[in-house]
Scaffold this active site. Structure first.
Site, short mmCIF file in Angstrom:
data_model
loop_
_atom_site.label_atom_id
_atom_site.label_comp_id
_atom_site.label_asym_id
_atom_site.label_seq_id
_atom_site.Cartn_x
_atom_site.Cartn_y
_atom_site.Cartn_z
N HIS A 152 -12.25 -5.61 -10.48
CA HIS A 152 -12.40 -5.44 -9.01
C HIS A 152 -11.05 -5.59 -8.28
O HIS A 152 -11.03 -6.00 -7.13
CB HIS A 152 -13.40 -6.45 -8.42
CG HIS A 152 -14.67 -6.57 -9.18
ND1 HIS A 152 -15.78 -5.79 -8.91
CD2 HIS A 152 -15.02 -7.37 -10.23
CE1 HIS A 152 -16.76 -6.11 -9.75
NE2 HIS A 152 -16.31 -7.07 -10.57
N SER B 237 13.50 6.83 2.38
CA SER B 237 12.86 7.31 3.60
C SER B 237 13.95 7.81 4.54
O SER B 237 15.06 7.28 4.56
CB SER B 237 12.09 6.17 4.26
OG SER B 237 11.95 6.39 5.64
N LYS C 190 13.48 1.42 2.50
CA LYS C 190 12.42 1.93 1.63
C LYS C 190 12.91 2.47 0.28
O LYS C 190 13.95 3.10 0.20
CB LYS C 190 11.64 3.06 2.33
CG LYS C 190 10.83 2.59 3.51
CD LYS C 190 9.60 1.82 3.09
CE LYS C 190 8.51 2.69 2.66
NZ LYS C 190 7.49 3.15 3.44
N GLU D 274 3.21 8.91 -7.19
CA GLU D 274 2.28 9.46 -6.19
C GLU D 274 2.03 10.95 -6.42
O GLU D 274 0.90 11.43 -6.29
CB GLU D 274 2.83 9.24 -4.78
CG GLU D 274 2.79 7.77 -4.37
CD GLU D 274 3.49 7.50 -3.04
OE1 GLU D 274 3.65 8.43 -2.23
OE2 GLU D 274 3.88 6.34 -2.83
#
Ligand code: ARG
Length: 459
Positions: A155, A276, A282, A289
């Site tokens: 979970h 970024s 970043k 992704e």
């Protein structure tokens, strides 16, 4: 130039040509198309269906086309309908009359079925190699991390302590199953449709066993209608690639989570991260992704082809031309993802200290603390309650179970002794899990031996 102009009195409408043509994408299997034609004409020659002079002229013409396409000397030109027409027209241009005999006893229906099979068979092999390379990288990570403790999750909540080797081993299993699926598909699809003709075989005395053997198939297909109507192998291949992408996507998702500021279990290499345009701090996990994102494309191809095939009457229908672009795209996507993903994990750093302290702070050893009490005669239900109280105390203080003093342990249950610390150390918790498949080092080492043999066996 059309292969079928004889029966027609009008030129094809340009829009029709553009809509119908497949050369813009089936050029991708020009090599397989030529290999298939060489096998076909070699068989025609052996059977005396074409003369040996014609056979030789055709074979050398085809080899010339292949070499010129490979080198870029020969360019694809738009007026041809598909790769089959392109190669045949070129052959006739090169060698004249003899070239017109190549298509004897053959239809584009068995030809395209053959080309697609050859292409898929080759690409199954390429993808298998990439999965094998990934497995080798996973194995290296496992061998280095047999005692890198980390929380195991259910979970997405910390559950019980495991090792990084054990966690990575789960992916080793998944990708091994992917390889075995690829091998199964290859076995099942490995029959040669050449000689099925348009759908009903041919009246020429073809030796189908011979052409099948030349192309390294296990044998010829057994039903000429099915030979030209079957795209099961494409669907199976897309299905196996979808499952493989699902595995890559789950792994990517974990890497994204592990790489987040909150987890910091891993640090991606700068070469495999992006920045970024606005936020200077970043460092984004774009590769992971994108792999996760591209999974949708591959599932899409599977659904599209299943849908295209679902109501086609036997035998060949032009709808089947739709199998190509989607399959090619899925194959290229999977290959790209596998290569990038392997590079990303091979260069990623695991923060072992963060993993271990996360396992401690997450009370992953709470079950083991309860088991400790059970070992000293406390009924499990009571032990569960006692440890629950200890966890509550730790939560109030923001500490781990191991950080409690013996007095604090004893204040809840006098059964606790000095050896509790040893009993709930990450090392003990993991090492006591010794059954096959569990994270204990000895059990893991045995499993790793089988992984090594497996990789060597399929070298
Ligand atoms: N481009 C076609 C395809 O991909 C080749 C087969 C054409 N056959 C035909 N009967 N028109 O399916």
């Amino acid at each position: 130039m059309k292969l079928w102009g004889g029966r027609f009195t009008k030129e094809e409408n340009q829009l029709v040509h553009n809509f119908n043509e497949s050369l813009s994408f089936d050029r991708k299997f020009y090599r397989q198309d030529i290999e298939g034609s060489i096998a076909h004409v070699t068989m025609l020659g052996k059977q005396g269906i074409v003369s040996s002079e014609d056979q030789e002229a055709i074979v050398s013409g085809l080899k010339g086309i292949l070499a010129d396409l490979d080198s870029g000397k020969l360019k694809f030109t738009k007026e041809h309908e598909d790769i089959h027409s392109f190669v045949e027209a070129n052959l006739i241009e090169r060698i004249g009359e003899a070239g017109k005999r190549l298509h004897t006893g053959r239809s584009r229906n068995d030809q395209v079925a053959l080309d697609m099979k050859l292409y898929c068979r080759d690409e199954l092999g390429e993808i298998d190699k990439l999965v094998k390379a990934l497995l080798e990288k996973l194995l290296a990570i496992m061998e280095e991390n047999l005692d890198t403790y980390m929380p195991g999750f259910t979970h997405l909540q910390k559950a019980q302590p495991i090792t990084l080797a054990h966690h990575i081993g789960a992916y080793f299993e998944m990708f091994s199953r992917d390889r075995s699926r690829l091998h199964d598909i290859r076995e099942r699809m490995n029959t040669c449709p050449l000689g099925a003709g348009a759908l009903a075989g041919t009246t020429y005395p073809l030796d189908r066993d011979y052409s099948a053997a030349l192309l390294e198939f296990a044998g010829p297909t057994r039903n000429s209608i099915d030979s030209v109507a079957d795209r099961d192998y494409v669907i199976e291949f897309l299905s196996a690639m979808s499952i493989l992408m699902m595995h890559l996507s789950r792994f990517s998702e974990e890497i994204i989570i592990w790489n987040s500021n909150e987890y910091r279990f891993v640090e991606l290499d700068d070469a495999y991260s992006t920045g970024s345009s606005i936020m200077p701090q970043k460092k984004n996990p774009d590769i992971a992704e994108l792999v996760r994102g591209k999974t949708g494309r591959v599932y899409g191809a599977l659904m599209a082809i299943l849908t295209t095939m679902k109501a086609l009457p036997l035998a060949y229908n032009k709808d089947m031309q739709e199998d190509k672009e989607l399959t090619f795209d899925a194959i290229d996507t999977v290959k790209g993802c596998l290569a990038l993903f392997s590079g990303m994990i091979a260069t990623m750093t695991f923060r072992k200290d963060v993993m271990e302290s996360s396992a401690k702070k997450g009370f992953t050893n709470a079950t083991d603390a309860a088991d400790y009490l059970v070992g000293r005669g406390v009924p499990f239900r009571d032990a569960h309650g006692i440890v629950g109280q200890l966890v509550l105390r730790c939560l109030e203080q923001g500490i781990a179970l191991d950080d409690l003093s013996l007095e604090e342990f004893r204040a809840i249950s006098p059964v606790f002794d000095e050896d509790i610390y040893e009993s709930i150390s990450m090392k003990t918790c993991v090492e006591r899990r010794t059954t096959i498949g569990a994270p204990g080092q000895e059990a893991m080492k045995q499993v790793i031996e089988t992984y090594k043999k497996q990789l060597l066996g399929n070298a």
